[in-house]
Design a protein around this motif. Sequence first.
Motif, PDB file in Angstrom:
ATOM      1  N   ASN A 169       0.820  -1.214   0.000  1.00  0.00           N
ATOM      2  CA  ASN A 169       0.000   0.000   0.000  1.00  0.00           C
ATOM      3  C   ASN A 169       0.853   1.263   0.000  1.00  0.00           C
ATOM      4  O   ASN A 169       1.855   1.351   0.718  1.00  0.00           O
ATOM      5  CB  ASN A 169      -0.896   0.047   1.232  1.00  0.00           C
ATOM      6  N   GLU A 172      -2.148   9.230   1.303  1.00  0.00           N
ATOM      7  CA  GLU A 172      -3.571   9.156   0.984  1.00  0.00           C
ATOM      8  C   GLU A 172      -3.823   9.519  -0.485  1.00  0.00           C
ATOM      9  O   GLU A 172      -3.218  10.439  -1.022  1.00  0.00           O
ATOM     10  CB  GLU A 172      -4.326  10.121   1.901  1.00  0.00           C
ATOM     11  N   SER A 180      -5.398   4.061   1.746  1.00  0.00           N
ATOM     12  CA  SER A 180      -6.313   5.084   2.241  1.00  0.00           C
ATOM     13  C   SER A 180      -6.779   5.931   1.064  1.00  0.00           C
ATOM     14  O   SER A 180      -5.962   6.526   0.354  1.00  0.00           O
ATOM     15  CB  SER A 180      -5.619   5.965   3.283  1.00  0.00           C
ATOM     16  N   ARG A 199      -9.582   8.878  -0.459  1.00  0.00           N
ATOM     17  CA  ARG A 199     -10.524   9.966  -0.173  1.00  0.00           C
ATOM     18  C   ARG A 199     -11.354  10.263  -1.420  1.00  0.00           C
ATOM     19  O   ARG A 199     -10.838  10.275  -2.535  1.00  0.00           O
ATOM     20  CB  ARG A 199      -9.766  11.217   0.285  1.00  0.00           C
ATOM     21  N   HIS A 233      -8.105  -0.033   2.814  1.00  0.00           N
ATOM     22  CA  HIS A 233      -8.483  -0.261   4.214  1.00  0.00           C
ATOM     23  C   HIS A 233      -9.201   0.934   4.844  1.00  0.00           C
ATOM     24  O   HIS A 233      -9.846   0.805   5.888  1.00  0.00           O
ATOM     25  CB  HIS A 233      -7.256  -0.609   5.053  1.00  0.00           C
ATOM     26  N   THR A 234      -9.098   2.103   4.203  1.00  0.00           N
ATOM     27  CA  THR A 234      -9.730   3.316   4.746  1.00  0.00           C
ATOM     28  C   THR A 234     -10.371   4.102   3.616  1.00  0.00           C
ATOM     29  O   THR A 234      -9.716   4.379   2.593  1.00  0.00           O
ATOM     30  CB  THR A 234      -8.696   4.201   5.464  1.00  0.00           C
ATOM     31  N   THR A 253     -11.988   1.251   8.285  1.00  0.00           N
ATOM     32  CA  THR A 253     -12.295   2.607   8.743  1.00  0.00           C
ATOM     33  C   THR A 253     -13.062   3.360   7.653  1.00  0.00           C
ATOM     34  O   THR A 253     -12.641   3.377   6.488  1.00  0.00           O
ATOM     35  CB  THR A 253     -11.011   3.388   9.065  1.00  0.00           C
TER      36      THR A 253
END
Length: 309
Positions: A153, A157, A184, A186, A202-203, A230
Amino acid sequence: MNKNYYASLLNKNMKKHCSLPLLQVACFVLISLLLQNCGGSHNLPIQGEEEPSTSTTIEKEEGQEQGRRKSAKIEIGEEQEQRLIEQVQETSSFDIFPSEICQYIFSYLKFEDILPARAVNSDWSELITGFRQAGIVGVENKPSHIIDTRGWNKKKEINFHCDKLRVIKPETIPSFAFYCLMGSVRNLPQTFWPHLQGTNVHTILLNQNQLGPIDTVKFIKHLQRTSIHTIDLNNNRIGTKGAIELAKNLQGTNVEIVYLKGNQIEDAGVMEFARNLQSTNVHTVYLRGNKITSRTTKLLKEQYPHIKW
């Protein structure tokens, strides 16, 4: 065992398995020479062969054995010899490892190392990405390999609202990056939600995306059988009923942390929301900025102490 025996055995095997590659023949020769020089093991009988008696050994030493095996001579033509030399020269030290060991080694690489490693050659590309060809795009091209890719990963972000990613679609996104490199994320567009299974994401941060209760539940349903632990849904006008449906659909997911700040959630449905979280993996919920009184917050902490409110 003497050198003549191994030469004879090799000659028989070559006649029996004439299709063996020349590289394997070379390996047999090397093994025979190694066995000849191994102290303490060169006199061990081969499976299926009776151990020679003492008298037979004496006869061999005195040159009286009538059934002495004739030495075999391996003859390789010039063209075959040249091909053998070229094969040996083209074989790297890494080629001796089985693909499973190579994949195990690759699993320890980080994001910064795996990208140049996949560009070494088509074999490494296939072991790492599942494809021999570089630059495969589209979410339908899911990589197939046995490597544990969780360590690949990208720590930074990934924001889909930035200029470079804003135009990316499921049909055009690099498949290796989507399934293996994102951690992660967004502002992930809705078109990508159905393809989250099989990724290393994972997020997911979807705060201030104006989802509302319907889109929120739709998003939660796509989290089944994913690695997402998350989710940030702050400021999305989810409401009380939306929060209750959200909790119901979290059952069976790996989600542990939920951000629900500023979503117009009221006292009336908070306890039901909490009850539906009982059979989930959620252990932390952030509810600040909602229409929840301090009394209700106290009840939540008393009745559901295993959840951090």
